[in-house]
Design a protein around this motif. Structure first.
Motif, PDB file in Angstrom:
ATOM      1  N   TYR A  13      15.923   2.954   3.817  1.00  0.00           N
ATOM      2  CA  TYR A  13      15.105   1.790   4.201  1.00  0.00           C
ATOM      3  C   TYR A  13      13.688   1.918   3.648  1.00  0.00           C
ATOM      4  O   TYR A  13      13.093   0.933   3.191  1.00  0.00           O
ATOM      5  N   ARG A  14      13.133   3.131   3.689  1.00  0.00           N
ATOM      6  CA  ARG A  14      11.796   3.333   3.129  1.00  0.00           C
ATOM      7  C   ARG A  14      11.786   3.091   1.626  1.00  0.00           C
ATOM      8  O   ARG A  14      10.805   2.581   1.072  1.00  0.00           O
ATOM      9  N   GLY A  15      12.882   3.448   0.971  1.00  0.00           N
ATOM     10  CA  GLY A  15      12.979   3.193  -0.465  1.00  0.00           C
ATOM     11  C   GLY A  15      13.009   1.714  -0.783  1.00  0.00           C
ATOM     12  O   GLY A  15      12.407   1.254  -1.771  1.00  0.00           O
ATOM     13  N   ILE A  16      13.697   0.938   0.039  1.00  0.00           N
ATOM     14  CA  ILE A  16      13.716  -0.518  -0.143  1.00  0.00           C
ATOM     15  C   ILE A  16      12.310  -1.083   0.007  1.00  0.00           C
ATOM     16  O   ILE A  16      11.874  -1.932  -0.781  1.00  0.00           O
ATOM     17  N   LEU A  17      11.574  -0.588   1.012  1.00  0.00           N
ATOM     18  CA  LEU A  17      10.200  -1.048   1.202  1.00  0.00           C
ATOM     19  C   LEU A  17       9.313  -0.648   0.024  1.00  0.00           C
ATOM     20  O   LEU A  17       8.454  -1.420  -0.406  1.00  0.00           O
ATOM     21  N   ARG A  18       9.522   0.537  -0.495  1.00  0.00           N
ATOM     22  CA  ARG A  18       8.712   0.995  -1.634  1.00  0.00           C
ATOM     23  C   ARG A  18       8.935   0.106  -2.860  1.00  0.00           C
ATOM     24  O   ARG A  18       7.991  -0.221  -3.588  1.00  0.00           O
ATOM     25  N   ASN A  19      10.191  -0.285  -3.086  1.00  0.00           N
ATOM     26  CA  ASN A  19      10.509  -1.114  -4.242  1.00  0.00           C
ATOM     27  C   ASN A  19      10.132  -2.578  -4.036  1.00  0.00           C
ATOM     28  O   ASN A  19      10.228  -3.378  -4.979  1.00  0.00           O
ATOM     29  N   ASN A  20       9.752  -2.918  -2.815  1.00  0.00           N
ATOM     30  CA  ASN A  20       9.347  -4.288  -2.504  1.00  0.00           C
ATOM     31  C   ASN A  20       8.019  -4.286  -1.751  1.00  0.00           C
ATOM     32  O   ASN A  20       7.805  -5.060  -0.826  1.00  0.00           O
ATOM     33  N   ARG A  21       7.148  -3.417  -2.192  1.00  0.00           N
ATOM     34  CA  ARG A  21       5.876  -3.220  -1.514  1.00  0.00           C
ATOM     35  C   ARG A  21       4.996  -4.471  -1.541  1.00  0.00           C
ATOM     36  O   ARG A  21       4.364  -4.821  -0.551  1.00  0.00           O
ATOM     37  N   SER A  22       4.963  -5.163  -2.671  1.00  0.00           N
ATOM     38  CA  SER A  22       4.052  -6.289  -2.852  1.00  0.00           C
ATOM     39  C   SER A  22       4.643  -7.584  -2.299  1.00  0.00           C
ATOM     40  O   SER A  22       5.837  -7.854  -2.447  1.00  0.00           O
ATOM     41  N   PHE A  23       3.787  -8.381  -1.682  1.00  0.00           N
ATOM     42  CA  PHE A  23       4.184  -9.700  -1.215  1.00  0.00           C
ATOM     43  C   PHE A  23       3.847 -10.747  -2.269  1.00  0.00           C
ATOM     44  O   PHE A  23       3.006 -10.530  -3.142  1.00  0.00           O
ATOM     45  N   GLN A  24       4.501 -11.897  -2.180  1.00  0.00           N
ATOM     46  CA  GLN A  24       4.176 -13.008  -3.066  1.00  0.00           C
ATOM     47  C   GLN A  24       2.727 -13.434  -2.839  1.00  0.00           C
ATOM     48  O   GLN A  24       2.243 -13.380  -1.706  1.00  0.00           O
ATOM     49  N   PRO A  25       2.007 -13.851  -3.906  1.00  0.00           N
ATOM     50  CA  PRO A  25       0.595 -14.213  -3.748  1.00  0.00           C
ATOM     51  C   PRO A  25       0.378 -15.243  -2.645  1.00  0.00           C
ATOM     52  O   PRO A  25      -0.426 -15.045  -1.749  1.00  0.00           O
ATOM     53  N   GLY A  26       1.127 -16.323  -2.689  1.00  0.00           N
ATOM     54  CA  GLY A  26       1.133 -17.278  -1.595  1.00  0.00           C
ATOM     55  C   GLY A  26      -0.146 -18.069  -1.400  1.00  0.00           C
ATOM     56  O   GLY A  26      -1.186 -17.817  -2.001  1.00  0.00           O
ATOM     57  N   LYS A  27      -0.048 -19.019  -0.504  1.00  0.00           N
ATOM     58  CA  LYS A  27      -1.154 -19.888  -0.152  1.00  0.00           C
ATOM     59  C   LYS A  27      -2.073 -19.189   0.839  1.00  0.00           C
ATOM     60  O   LYS A  27      -1.621 -18.435   1.704  1.00  0.00           O
ATOM     61  N   SER A  28      -3.359 -19.457   0.742  1.00  0.00           N
ATOM     62  CA  SER A  28      -4.321 -18.872   1.675  1.00  0.00           C
ATOM     63  C   SER A  28      -4.356 -19.728   2.946  1.00  0.00           C
ATOM     64  O   SER A  28      -4.884 -20.852   2.937  1.00  0.00           O
ATOM     65  N   THR A  29      -3.769 -19.215   4.002  1.00  0.00           N
ATOM     66  CA  THR A  29      -3.679 -19.926   5.276  1.00  0.00           C
ATOM     67  C   THR A  29      -3.927 -18.949   6.408  1.00  0.00           C
ATOM     68  O   THR A  29      -3.416 -17.832   6.396  1.00  0.00           O
ATOM     69  N   ALA A  30      -4.681 -19.368   7.391  1.00  0.00           N
ATOM     70  CA  ALA A  30      -4.960 -18.518   8.547  1.00  0.00           C
ATOM     71  C   ALA A  30      -4.109 -18.946   9.736  1.00  0.00           C
ATOM     72  O   ALA A  30      -3.801 -20.129   9.900  1.00  0.00           O
ATOM     73  N   VAL A  31      -3.726 -17.976  10.559  1.00  0.00           N
ATOM     74  CA  VAL A  31      -3.053 -18.281  11.816  1.00  0.00           C
ATOM     75  C   VAL A  31      -4.066 -18.942  12.755  1.00  0.00           C
ATOM     76  O   VAL A  31      -5.240 -18.567  12.795  1.00  0.00           O
ATOM     77  N   SER A 293      -0.267 -16.001   1.750  1.00  0.00           N
ATOM     78  CA  SER A 293      -0.911 -14.763   1.315  1.00  0.00           C
ATOM     79  C   SER A 293      -0.937 -13.734   2.448  1.00  0.00           C
ATOM     80  O   SER A 293      -1.269 -14.052   3.594  1.00  0.00           O
ATOM     81  N   ALA A 294      -0.574 -12.505   2.121  1.00  0.00           N
ATOM     82  CA  ALA A 294      -0.517 -11.440   3.119  1.00  0.00           C
ATOM     83  C   ALA A 294      -1.896 -11.112   3.706  1.00  0.00           C
ATOM     84  O   ALA A 294      -1.982 -10.409   4.715  1.00  0.00           O
ATOM     85  N   ALA A 295      -2.943 -11.652   3.113  1.00  0.00           N
ATOM     86  CA  ALA A 295      -4.283 -11.426   3.658  1.00  0.00           C
ATOM     87  C   ALA A 295      -4.387 -11.957   5.080  1.00  0.00           C
ATOM     88  O   ALA A 295      -5.185 -11.453   5.896  1.00  0.00           O
ATOM     89  N   ALA A 296      -3.578 -12.961   5.403  1.00  0.00           N
ATOM     90  CA  ALA A 296      -3.615 -13.536   6.750  1.00  0.00           C
ATOM     91  C   ALA A 296      -3.182 -12.544   7.813  1.00  0.00           C
ATOM     92  O   ALA A 296      -3.515 -12.690   9.000  1.00  0.00           O
ATOM     93  N   LEU A 297      -2.436 -11.502   7.413  1.00  0.00           N
ATOM     94  CA  LEU A 297      -1.936 -10.517   8.376  1.00  0.00           C
ATOM     95  C   LEU A 297      -3.027  -9.539   8.828  1.00  0.00           C
ATOM     96  O   LEU A 297      -2.880  -8.871   9.852  1.00  0.00           O
ATOM     97  N   THR A 298      -4.105  -9.445   8.068  1.00  0.00           N
ATOM     98  CA  THR A 298      -5.160  -8.488   8.398  1.00  0.00           C
ATOM     99  C   THR A 298      -6.476  -9.157   8.775  1.00  0.00           C
ATOM    100  O   THR A 298      -7.409  -8.486   9.203  1.00  0.00           O
ATOM    101  N   GLU A 299      -6.555 -10.466   8.633  1.00  0.00           N
ATOM    102  CA  GLU A 299      -7.813 -11.169   8.876  1.00  0.00           C
ATOM    103  C   GLU A 299      -8.231 -11.138  10.342  1.00  0.00           C
ATOM    104  O   GLU A 299      -7.389 -11.122  11.246  1.00  0.00           O
ATOM    105  N   LYS A 300      -9.523 -11.160  10.562  1.00  0.00           N
ATOM    106  CA  LYS A 300     -10.073 -11.309  11.911  1.00  0.00           C
ATOM    107  C   LYS A 300      -9.716 -12.690  12.409  1.00  0.00           C
ATOM    108  O   LYS A 300      -9.928 -13.687  11.708  1.00  0.00           O
TER     109      LYS A 300
END
Length: 303
Positions: A13-31, A293-300
Motif C-alpha cells: 500500500y505504501r508503494g502505491i502511495l509512493r507511485n501516486n504521490r502527486s495530486f492533480q493540479p486542480g482548481k483553487s477552491t477553499a472549503v 488543488s491539494a492546497a485546500a487540504l492544508t489551508e487555514k
C-alpha cells in the motif's frame, strides 16, 4: 495474518502511495465552514458537549469529545442512511443504542458538527482505495487547532488517530506523505497509555495498513455545516479517472455484493440492490468530476 505478513501488505500500500504521490493540479477552491448554524445551540443544549470538551486547545477539547462519542456509537457497514445526516438526528437515533448502528460517514458527521458547535473548525474527510474492486472506503473528521495552526485527523469509528515517531497526531495528508516515504506512522487508540511507539506499531500494524490502503484518493465536504451540503471536493492523484473508477466499482458491486453480504444480518437485499442498480446508471452517465488543488487540504480555514 501475523505481523510480518501484514507488514508486507502495508508496504504494498505504501508503494502505491509512493507511485501516486502527486495530486492533480486542480482548481483553487477553499472549503467553506459555517460556524453560526442556529441548530448548534440546540445541539449544545440537548447534549453536554461543552462540559465534555472542557478547556484547553482545540485538539485537546476535540479528543475529549472523540473519547466520549466513539464508544457510544455502534458501527453498521450496511446502515441505509434513513436518518437525516445531522448530529441532532443521528445522536437521537444511535447514541447508546447498540441495536441502531450507523456507518463511518455518519459518525464523522456527528463529530464534525459537535466540534463546529464548540467553535472548533472541523471537516469530514472520505478517503478511498486504488482498486475499484475494493468495496471499502473510510470517513473521518479533521479538526484545525488554532494554537498550532495545524490540521489533525480524529477517527470516531476506531476512537483513535495516526501519529509519527514523536507521538504527534497527524493529518491525513501528512500521514499519506509519510507512508509514501516509508517514514514512521502508527495508529494509536485515543485511550492508549502505551509509550513505546515501536511496540504500538507492531500491535496496530493491521489498522495502520488499513489507513494506507484507503489513502489513495481524498474527498472533503465542500461545506462544513449543520446537515449535508450534498457536495464533495475531489483530490485525485495525477493520471487518475474518478469516472472510470466509479463505473468499474458500481458494476462490480452489483455483481459481487449480494453473495458477499449474505453473512451480514443488517444487509437488506430488497433495499440495497435497487440502490446499486441506480448507482451503475448514475456512474455510466456521469462526467469526470472536477479536481481541486491539494492546497485546500492544508489551508487555514476561513468561515
Amino acid at each position: 495474518m501475523n505481523f510480518e505478513e501484514t507488514e508486507v501488505l502495508y508496504n504494498v500500500y505504501r508503494g502505491i502511495l509512493r507511485n501516486n504521490r502527486s495530486f492533480q493540479p486542480g482548481k483553487s477552491t477553499a472549503v467553506e465552514y459555517r460556524m453560526d448554524c442556529p441548530e448548534y445551540a440546540d445541539l449544545l443544549k440537548k447534549y453536554p458537549f461543552e462540559k465534555i470538551a472542557g478547556k484547553g486547545t482545540d485538539l485537546q477539547r476535540s479528543i475529549r469529545v472523540l473519547k466520549y462519542l466513539s464508544p457510544k456509537l455502534t458501527h453498521s457497514p450496511w446502515y441505509d442512511g434513513h436518518v437525516d445526516c445531522n448530529a441532532l438526528a443521528l445522536l437521537d437515533y444511535s447514541l447508546d443504542k447498540p441495536e441502531q448502528g450507523i456507518n463511518c460517514l455518519n459518525k464523522a458527521k456527528i463529530l464534525e458538527e459537535v466540534c463546529l458547535a464548540l467553535g472548533i473548525y472541523a471537516r469530514r474527510v472520505r478517503f478511498l482505495p486504488y482498486s475499484p474492486f475494493d468495496f471499502d472506503c473510510h470517513v473521518v473528521t479533521e479538526i484545525y487547532d488554532r494554537s498550532q495552526e495545524k490540521w489533525y485527523m480524529l477517527d470516531p469509528t476506531t476512537n483513535g488517530y495516526l501519529v509519527d515517531e514523536q507521538g504527534t497526531i497527524l493529518s491525513l495528508l501528512e500521514a499519506r506523505e509519510r507512508m509514501a516515504d516509508t517514514r514512521f506512522v502508527t495508529y494509536c487508540k485515543a485511550t492508549s497509555r502505551e509509550k513505546d511507539l515501536q511496540k504500538l506499531y507492531r500491535k496496530n500494524i493491521a489498522r495502520t495498513a488499513y489507513y494506507a490502503k484507503n489513502l489513495f484518493r481524498i474527498q472533503v465536504d465542500a461545506v462544513s455545516q449543520f446537515g449535508e451540503s450534498g457536495n464533495w471536493l475531489n483530490f485525485p492523484p495525477e493520471h487518475f479517472s474518478i469516472r472510470e473508477w466509479s463505473v468499474a466499482s458500481a458494476e462490480y458491486r452489483l455483481e459481487m455484493v449480494p453473495a458477499y453480504a449474505k453473512g451480514y444480518a443488517d444487509f437488506d437485499e430488497a433495499v440495497q440492490l435497487p440502490r446499486m442498480r441506480e448507482a451503475v446508471k448514475r456512474t455510466q452517465s456521469m462526467e469526470e468530476p472536477e479536481a481541486i488543488s491539494a492546497a485546500a487540504l492544508t489551508e487555514k480555514p476561513i468561515s
